[in-house]
Motif scaffolding. Structure first.
Motif, PDB file in Angstrom:
ATOM      1  N   ASP A 146     -16.887   1.945   7.103  1.00 31.71           N
ATOM      2  CA  ASP A 146     -15.625   2.178   6.401  1.00 31.71           C
ATOM      3  C   ASP A 146     -14.547   1.403   7.177  1.00 31.71           C
ATOM      4  O   ASP A 146     -14.072   1.870   8.208  1.00 31.71           O
ATOM      5  N   THR A 147     -14.188   0.202   6.696  1.00 34.11           N
ATOM      6  CA  THR A 147     -13.261  -0.621   7.497  1.00 34.11           C
ATOM      7  C   THR A 147     -11.833  -0.063   7.458  1.00 34.11           C
ATOM      8  O   THR A 147     -11.059  -0.305   8.379  1.00 34.11           O
ATOM      9  N   GLY A 148     -11.510   0.704   6.420  1.00 33.63           N
ATOM     10  CA  GLY A 148     -10.199   1.355   6.375  1.00 33.63           C
ATOM     11  C   GLY A 148     -10.040   2.279   7.587  1.00 33.63           C
ATOM     12  O   GLY A 148      -8.967   2.370   8.186  1.00 33.63           O
ATOM     13  N   VAL A 152      -0.356   2.768   8.266  1.00 33.59           N
ATOM     14  CA  VAL A 152      -1.525   1.874   8.336  1.00 33.59           C
ATOM     15  C   VAL A 152      -1.325   0.529   7.614  1.00 33.59           C
ATOM     16  O   VAL A 152      -1.857  -0.494   8.064  1.00 33.59           O
ATOM     17  N   SER A 153      -0.515   0.497   6.555  1.00 33.94           N
ATOM     18  CA  SER A 153      -0.346  -0.792   5.863  1.00 33.94           C
ATOM     19  C   SER A 153       0.369  -1.808   6.758  1.00 33.94           C
ATOM     20  O   SER A 153       0.016  -2.986   6.760  1.00 33.94           O
ATOM     21  N   GLU A 154       1.368  -1.311   7.543  1.00 35.05           N
ATOM     22  CA  GLU A 154       2.081  -2.255   8.431  1.00 35.05           C
ATOM     23  C   GLU A 154       1.154  -2.764   9.532  1.00 35.05           C
ATOM     24  O   GLU A 154       1.154  -3.940   9.868  1.00 35.05           O
ATOM     25  N   ILE A 155       0.359  -1.845  10.093  1.00 36.46           N
ATOM     26  CA  ILE A 155      -0.544  -2.229  11.188  1.00 36.46           C
ATOM     27  C   ILE A 155      -1.612  -3.196  10.667  1.00 36.46           C
ATOM     28  O   ILE A 155      -1.925  -4.198  11.315  1.00 36.46           O
ATOM     29  N   SER A 156      -2.142  -2.920   9.462  1.00 37.31           N
ATOM     30  CA  SER A 156      -3.216  -3.780   8.958  1.00 37.31           C
ATOM     31  C   SER A 156      -2.684  -5.118   8.457  1.00 37.31           C
ATOM     32  O   SER A 156      -3.459  -6.007   8.120  1.00 37.31           O
ATOM     33  N   ALA A 157      -1.354  -5.286   8.444  1.00 37.06           N
ATOM     34  CA  ALA A 157      -0.789  -6.583   8.038  1.00 37.06           C
ATOM     35  C   ALA A 157      -0.566  -7.504   9.249  1.00 37.06           C
ATOM     36  O   ALA A 157      -0.214  -8.666   9.082  1.00 37.06           O
ATOM     37  N   ASP A 206     -17.159  -1.325   3.143  1.00 39.21           N
ATOM     38  CA  ASP A 206     -16.131  -1.294   2.108  1.00 39.21           C
ATOM     39  C   ASP A 206     -14.747  -1.520   2.695  1.00 39.21           C
ATOM     40  O   ASP A 206     -14.492  -1.201   3.856  1.00 39.21           O
ATOM     41  N   GLY A 207     -13.878  -2.160   1.900  1.00 38.54           N
ATOM     42  CA  GLY A 207     -12.525  -2.457   2.366  1.00 38.54           C
ATOM     43  C   GLY A 207     -11.737  -3.234   1.335  1.00 38.54           C
ATOM     44  O   GLY A 207     -11.833  -2.952   0.127  1.00 38.54           O
ATOM     45  N   ARG A 208     -10.960  -4.209   1.811  1.00 39.03           N
ATOM     46  CA  ARG A 208     -10.132  -5.007   0.907  1.00 39.03           C
ATOM     47  C   ARG A 208     -10.483  -6.501   0.978  1.00 39.03           C
ATOM     48  O   ARG A 208     -10.172  -7.248   0.061  1.00 39.03           O
ATOM     49  N   ASP A 209     -11.088  -6.905   2.116  1.00 32.58           N
ATOM     50  CA  ASP A 209     -11.323  -8.341   2.348  1.00 32.58           C
ATOM     51  C   ASP A 209     -12.765  -8.602   2.769  1.00 32.58           C
ATOM     52  O   ASP A 209     -13.056  -9.576   3.448  1.00 32.58           O
ATOM     53  N   ILE A 210     -13.669  -7.718   2.410  1.00 29.24           N
ATOM     54  CA  ILE A 210     -15.044  -7.838   2.917  1.00 29.24           C
ATOM     55  C   ILE A 210     -15.768  -9.027   2.255  1.00 29.24           C
ATOM     56  O   ILE A 210     -16.362  -9.850   2.946  1.00 29.24           O
ATOM     57  N   GLY A 211     -15.669  -9.125   0.930  1.00 29.67           N
ATOM     58  CA  GLY A 211     -16.340 -10.228   0.240  1.00 29.67           C
ATOM     59  C   GLY A 211     -15.612 -11.560   0.381  1.00 29.67           C
ATOM     60  O   GLY A 211     -16.216 -12.620   0.201  1.00 29.67           O
ATOM     61  N   ILE A 269       1.246  -3.547  -3.133  1.00 29.21           N
ATOM     62  CA  ILE A 269       1.265  -3.937  -1.705  1.00 29.21           C
ATOM     63  C   ILE A 269      -0.056  -4.604  -1.322  1.00 29.21           C
ATOM     64  O   ILE A 269      -0.083  -5.663  -0.709  1.00 29.21           O
ATOM     65  N   ASP A 270      -1.175  -3.996  -1.714  1.00 27.56           N
ATOM     66  CA  ASP A 270      -2.496  -4.535  -1.351  1.00 27.56           C
ATOM     67  C   ASP A 270      -2.707  -5.951  -1.875  1.00 27.56           C
ATOM     68  O   ASP A 270      -3.331  -6.777  -1.210  1.00 27.56           O
ATOM     69  N   THR A 271      -2.194  -6.225  -3.077  1.00 28.87           N
ATOM     70  CA  THR A 271      -2.473  -7.541  -3.681  1.00 28.87           C
ATOM     71  C   THR A 271      -1.412  -8.591  -3.339  1.00 28.87           C
ATOM     72  O   THR A 271      -1.615  -9.760  -3.602  1.00 28.87           O
TER      73      THR A 271
HETATM   74  O1   DC Z   1      -9.430   2.442   2.559  1.00 23.53           O
HETATM   75  P1   DC Z   1      -8.283   3.145   3.286  1.00 23.53           P
HETATM   76  O2   DC Z   1      -7.223   3.708   2.366  1.00 23.53           O
HETATM   77  O3   DC Z   1      -8.751   4.141   4.298  1.00 23.53           O
HETATM   78  O4   DC Z   1      -7.579   1.961   4.103  1.00 23.53           O
HETATM   79  C1   DC Z   1      -6.499   2.210   4.935  1.00 23.53           C
HETATM   80  C2   DC Z   1      -5.588   1.008   4.952  1.00 23.53           C
HETATM   81  O5   DC Z   1      -6.205  -0.102   5.593  1.00 23.53           O
HETATM   82  C3   DC Z   1      -5.085   0.524   3.591  1.00 23.53           C
HETATM   83  O6   DC Z   1      -3.679   0.458   3.661  1.00 23.53           O
HETATM   84  C4   DC Z   1      -5.624  -0.866   3.425  1.00 23.53           C
HETATM   85  C5   DC Z   1      -6.034  -1.280   4.820  1.00 23.53           C
HETATM   86  N1   DC Z   1      -7.297  -2.011   4.843  1.00 23.53           N
HETATM   87  C6   DC Z   1      -7.239  -3.357   4.983  1.00 23.53           C
HETATM   88  O7   DC Z   1      -6.159  -3.933   5.054  1.00 23.53           O
HETATM   89  N2   DC Z   1      -8.404  -4.071   5.065  1.00 23.53           N
HETATM   90  C7   DC Z   1      -9.579  -3.458   4.993  1.00 23.53           C
HETATM   91  N3   DC Z   1     -10.707  -4.185   5.078  1.00 23.53           N
HETATM   92  C8   DC Z   1      -9.649  -2.056   4.831  1.00 23.53           C
HETATM   93  C9   DC Z   1      -8.478  -1.347   4.738  1.00 23.53           C
END
Ligand code: DC
Length: 232
Positions: free
Chosen positions: A35-37, A105-110, A134-139, A189-191
């Protein structure tokens, strides 16, 4: 050769059930689930506990300077049959799900340096394949050569209704409108972020689970998996 292990990358919008689906697949195939989140959440917890976030101000220099001191791993807990997140040897699974973490978490992950370190760690975890991540940028970034890439989506109002029901069951006092607004904002925000925005990899298969059950979703996956592994 169905016993040849592969990499399964699952990305998608929030509240599409990515984690539950990824965990279910990993269990079925006896693969590792990551779980990369949770990893970005653990970095956020470290930053809060180290006072690198004060009154919503981030001390980005300090965060970058201390990144090498952050050790994240997952340990499978046989009792609950789930893997749990460890930050510097402490089980932080509960702490990282708190609202305070979600708020930062969104600020830190940016932060690009944070992403570089997490992506390196994620790639190491997948070295021996047999992994569902699973995550947002895995593929797109972590495993651009993953054998199976799934991009999960569902209508915002349907995701909002599922999340709303879940929150009510947990005793949270929210309105459906609030939840739907939050889902739409998070999609935006994610996109739209500069670093690794959420986007479908060209070769990812879309799974829209607006109108399908969890069982139907798994049957759909089994077909995809058989096709992908027949090619191996
Ligand atoms: O999936 P989640 O809601 O637990 O993820 C927490 C945050 O991490 C969410 O704001 C998006 C970010 N995230 C990311 O930027 N890249 C990933 N691979 C996974 C999550």
């Amino acid at each position: 050769m169905k016993d040849k292990k592969i990499i399964i990358a699952i990305d998608g919008y929030s509240s599409t059930g990515k984690s539950s689906f990824a965990r279910q697949i990993a269990q079925k195939l006896s693969y590792i689930y990551v779980d990369t989140g949770a990893m970005y959440r653990a970095v956020t917890l470290y930053c809060i506990e180290s006072n690198f976030i004060n009154n919503c101000e981030l001390n980005v220099d300090k965060i970058i300077e201390n990144l090498s001191k952050i050790n994240i791993k997952f340990i499978f807990n046989n009792k609950i049959q789930k893997s749990e997140t460890f930050l510097n040897e402490e089980n932080v699974e509960k702490k990282i799900r708190k609202v305070e973490i979600s708020n930062h978490v969104s600020e830190i992950s940016a932060i690009p340096e944070v992403r570089t370190q997490m992506v390196e760690l994620q790639q190491k975890m997948g070295e021996n394949k047999g992994i569902v991540m699973d995550g947002r940028d895995i593929g797109t970034v972590v495993f651009p050569n993953a054998e199976i890439k799934i991009f999960m989506t569902a209508k915002p109002e349907i995701r909002a209704m599922r999340r709303y029901t879940e929150l009510l069951q947990n005793g949270d006092n929210v309105t459906f409108e609030e939840v739907e607004k939050n889902i739409r904002e998070r999609d935006y925000i994610d996109t739209h972020r500069d670093t690794s925005p959420l986007k479908k990899a060209d070769d990812a298969i879309i799974l829209d689970n607006s109108y399908i059950s969890i069982d139907e979703q798994m049957q759909w996956f089994e077909k995809i998996f058989n096709l992908a592994t027949d090619k191996q």
